[in-house]
Design a protein around this motif. Structure first.
Motif: not given
Lengths: 408, 227
Positions: B26-50
């Protein structure tokens, strides 16, 4: 300053636990300073006693203390008056006392006993201060050739020979020429040195009487006494310098080279206090390690947060070390204050220690307050605390950030 | 600004190895507000840590401002100077005042005292907490603490803020205020924000929603997230 303030606030997070750690540090510091202070008092007392006994510097003919004489005063100093005058010319020198050391048989007419005698000037007793316990009678009067010569006996020697004040005693010794000679003395005093073995053999007579008994004008030793014992070292160098050598050459021996008992006690105490110090250090280390380990565990999430923000492990470690140092500092201050109070209290309260082995007299219990010792103990405790905190904190700051952030 | 390429991440649980992310890019550009959604265990916290450079134990590449992040020292340096973090439980340092908490990232970056004070006051004013600057976290409400946490995250004008469930512990009114504030600050400073959330109030403010399931990105678009 801000780091210290934060460390202080962190210390207050769990007050009871911190109080316990600070108390342990304070008790350890108090124990170390008290033991050390008692040691210092003992060392100084023994040093003073040793120096008083032999003089700060003993002046003899070379090898006097290393070799046995074939006959009395064989290695004695001739013309001691010239030497004494020369030594007294140094302004640091308080007094110079010539002494004749000899031995022989003391007899009451019915019974004889071996004695170790010292021929001294009567003013030596006054000059040396209260180093003898006068059991009965008095010390030597000034020498008067027209009167009967006086003798002061050790209390056990007097008891052995059934001597009372005013009794007559015959001293038999070998003259410097090897002949036998005997003089009668009247007992003027009975004293105790505090050392039973000495009290069985020791007697004092006037220097002139001793020289007459040994038929010599020599003296065995000339003892130098200083106003300040710090002058001993420099004066020793001055006197031993080749340019200052007397003719014939003399040997200058400082008190510490002849203080066997002082050395033995000091070595013993140093070992005892060393072991005690190591045990105290271990107690402080374990206490601080325990406190900081719990603190680190409780603050794992906070450690993770700070690490997430880019705080390096070294910076986090430093924070915990500051906390330990704050506790160490408070504990040390409390321990030092308690030691100062004990030291002052013992000056007021006259508490007597039992006699040491081989002695008959006790001595007052005192604990010196030494700022230098306090500084050393404080620095040592601070280093131990810093080490304990760093080791305790290492586990926390090494934890992966993602694990630390979800730690419950 | 932030680019993740072919990220695979697995955890070892005893003898078992559990794959948490599967080939995520994935790619995040300048001044972007990106929401990371998904059920528990979907990997969003892992991805957020990275994304937040908190975890370097994965396969794949992470680029931050065009620079590949290859080691923990580099990650630490970037986190210190370019990233901000907002956590669900606020994670303020309890022995620091609100002011000191906000000031901390500036201290880490050795910003001079006058500039530090000015910047902290600006941020505290922006989040409406200037009057509470001297208070410790335990004397602040949850919403107030999260405002302080937001100010702390934004004080360095970071290029990226990572927010993990920032509204989960807040009531709806406070959550709305915090989300609005995040968006406002993001636009003011040109800061990108990646936020993991279950909260519709939060996701409705996002410019872009990335939905995850079972360690995979299943959608990446401007849409309302339903967790």
């Amino acid at each position: 300053m801000r780091r210290l303030t934060q460390a202080w606030l962190n210390v207050q997070r769990n007050r009871r636990r911190s109080l316990m750690s600070v108390s342990i540090i304070a008790i350890a510091v108090f124990a170390l300073l008290s033991a050390g202070g008692f040691g210092l008092y003992t060392y100084q007392s023994l040093a003073e006693a040793s120096a008083r006994e032999s003089g700060h510097i003993s002046v003899t003919m070379p090898g006097y203390f290393d070799s046995e004489e074939d006959y009395p005063l064989q290695n004695g100093i001739a013309d001691s008056n010239v030497l004494i005058k020369s030594l007294l010319s140094h302004q640091q020198v308080k007094a110079v006392q010539p002494r004749v050391e000899f031995s022989g048989l003391a007899s009451n007419g019915e019974k004889s006993a071996i004695f170790i005698g010292q021929g001294v000037q009567p003013n030596e007793f006054r000059q040396k201060g209260p180093f003898l316990d006068i059991v009965e009678g008095k010390l030597l009067d000034s020498y008067n050739p027209d009167e009967a010569p006086q003798v002061v006996l050790g209390k056990d020697l007097a008891r052995n020979l059934k001597m009372q004040i005013g009794d007559w005693l015959t001293l038999l010794s070998t003259t410097s020429e090897g002949a036998l000679n005997a003089y009668d003395f009247v007992v003027s005093g009975i004293v105790s040195t505090g050392v039973p073995e000495m009290d069985k053999r020791l007697l004092y007579i006037d220097l002139n009487a001793a020289q007459a008994l040994l038929d010599s004008q020599r003296v065995s030793v000339v003892s130098m006494y200083f106003y300040d014992y710090q002058d001993v070292g420099p004066m020793l160098q001055t006197l031993s310098a080749p340019s200052a050598q007397q003719t014939p050459s003399l040997e200058f021996t400082p008190w510490w080279e002849r203080a066997v008992f002082y050395d033995a006690v000091r070595n013993l105490y140093n070992r005892i206090f060393g072991v005690m110090g190591a045990v105290m250090a271990l107690v402080v280390f374990v206490a601080l390690f325990n406190t900081l380990s719990m603190s680190v565990t409780e603050r794992t999430r906070e450690i993770g947060t700070l690490a997430a923000m880019g705080t390096s492990p070294a910076e986090q470690l430093r924070g915990f070390v500051y906390e330990a140092l704050v506790m160490a500092l408070i504990g040390c201050v409390l321990g030092i204050i308690a030691n100062g109070a004990l030291s002052a209290g013992l000056l007021v309260a006259d508490i007597q220690m039992p006699p040491p082995p081989g002695r008959t007299d006790g001595y007052p219990l005192q604990v010196y307050f030494s700022p230098i010792l306090a500084l050393w103990v404080t620095v040592s405790i601070a280093v131990i605390c810093a080490g304990a905190s760093a080791i305790a904190a290492l586990k926390g700051v090494r934890k992966p950030i993602t694990e630390a952030l979800i730690y419950v | 600004m932030l680019q993740l390429s072919n990220i695979n991440k697995s955890y070892r649980l005893g003898q078992l190895e559990q794959q948490a992310l599967f080939d995520v890019s994935l790619q995040v550009v300048e001044a972007e507000l990106v929401g990371l959604c998904g059920p528990s265990g979907s990997g969003k916290s892992t991805l957020l840590n990275i994304c937040g450079l908190l975890d370097q134990q994965f396969d794949g590449q992470v680029y931050f401002s065009g620079e590949q992040v290859t080691g923990p020292q580099q990650a630490m340096r970037l986190r210190r100077s370019q990233l901000g973090f907002v956590f669900q439980r606020f994670n303020l340092v309890p022995v620091m005042s609100a002011f000191e908490n906000v000031e901390y990232p500036l201290q880490l970056n050795r910003i001079a005292t006058p500039q530090r004070k000015q910047r902290v006051n600006e941020l505290l004013e922006a989040v409406g907490m200037l009057e509470h600057a001297g208070k410790r976290p335990d004397r602040l409400s949850g919403g107030q603490q999260q405002r302080i946490a937001l100010a702390r995250a934004m004080v360095l004008k970071p290029r990226l803020v990572i927010a993990d469930e920032p509204t989960a512990s807040l009531d709806s009114q406070t959550a709305h205020q915090v989300v609005s504030l995040m968006k406002q600050l993001s636009h003011q400073h040109g800061t990108s924000i990646v936020v993991a959330t279950h909260d519709d109030r939060m996701s409705s403010h996002c410019d872009r929603i990335i939905r995850m399931e079972d360690g995979r990105v299943v959608s990446d678009k401007e849409a309302l997230c339903v967790a």
